[in-house]
Design an enzyme around this catalytic site. Structure first.
Site, PDB file in Angstrom:
ATOM      1  N   GLY A 174       0.846  -1.193   0.000  1.00 41.18           N
ATOM      2  CA  GLY A 174       0.000   0.000   0.000  1.00 41.18           C
ATOM      3  C   GLY A 174       0.873   1.232   0.000  1.00 41.18           C
ATOM      4  O   GLY A 174       2.004   1.198  -0.470  1.00 41.18           O
ATOM      5  N   CYS A 175       0.385   2.312   0.550  1.00 37.66           N
ATOM      6  CA  CYS A 175       1.135   3.564   0.602  1.00 37.66           C
ATOM      7  C   CYS A 175       2.497   3.326   1.253  1.00 37.66           C
ATOM      8  O   CYS A 175       2.582   2.779   2.347  1.00 37.66           O
ATOM      9  CB  CYS A 175       0.353   4.603   1.379  1.00 37.66           C
ATOM     10  SG  CYS A 175       1.246   6.147   1.624  1.00 37.66           S
TER      11      CYS A 175
END
Length: 168
Positions: free
Chosen positions: A17-18
């Site tokens: 993810g981020c």
């Protein structure tokens, strides 16, 4: 800044993810010597300048005498939902795919086996994959150690999942 290497450190690249939260989580672990966020490419046919086809990832430099690649993968399973396709927390899209990148065949087999062992604990399909690292483009300086420098920024990663004996 990294200390002298002495030829004993290894690298692993993870996507969860981020990259801000993933980097900060790993930065806090014993055995992680350095982190660097950037965009990874697992398809040699994709132009590395086409950032729409890149994956947010964190390149980890680690001391295998302190933390193993299997343990690095264990931590990734802790902080992501491996059954979520192209989404982690509020972030959605192909940039947020999950996986562990390899650049040699011995790591590929280890990564695939570790993911397979973990996948038996899930009823849904696992989207966290072993990926071939064809290119890693380092993000600009403002993204490096972002959460350490901006502690009030939002993050989907739960840092409390790090056990006390795993912390630096």
């Amino acid at each position: 800044m990294m200390a002298a290497n002495n030829g004993e450190w290894k690298t692993a690249t993870v996507a969860g993810g981020c990259f801000w939260g993933v980097e900060e989580y790993y930065r806090r672990l014993k055995g992680i010597v350095d982190t660097e966020v950037g965009l990874a490419n697992d398809d040699e046919t994709v132009d590395p300048n086409d950032i729409d086809n890149m994956i947010e990832a964190v390149k980890l430099t680690y001391d295998p005498a302190v933390i193993s690649l299997e343990h690095i993968i264990d931590h990734l399973f802790r902080i992501v939902d491996p059954t979520s396709y192209d989404k982690q927390g509020p972030d959605q899209g192909a940039h947020y795919r999950t996986g562990v990148f390899y650049d040699n065949s011995s790591d590929k087999l280890l990564i695939e086996n570790t993911i397979a062992e973990k996948s038996v604990h899930y009823k849904q399909p696992i989207y966290l994959q072993a990926r071939n690292l064809h290119h890693f483009q380092v993000a600009d300086e403002k993204h490096q150690a972002y959460l350490a420098n901006n502690p009030s920024a939002h993050c989907h990663v739960d840092f409390s999942l790090i056990k006390d004996d795993e912390k630096k």
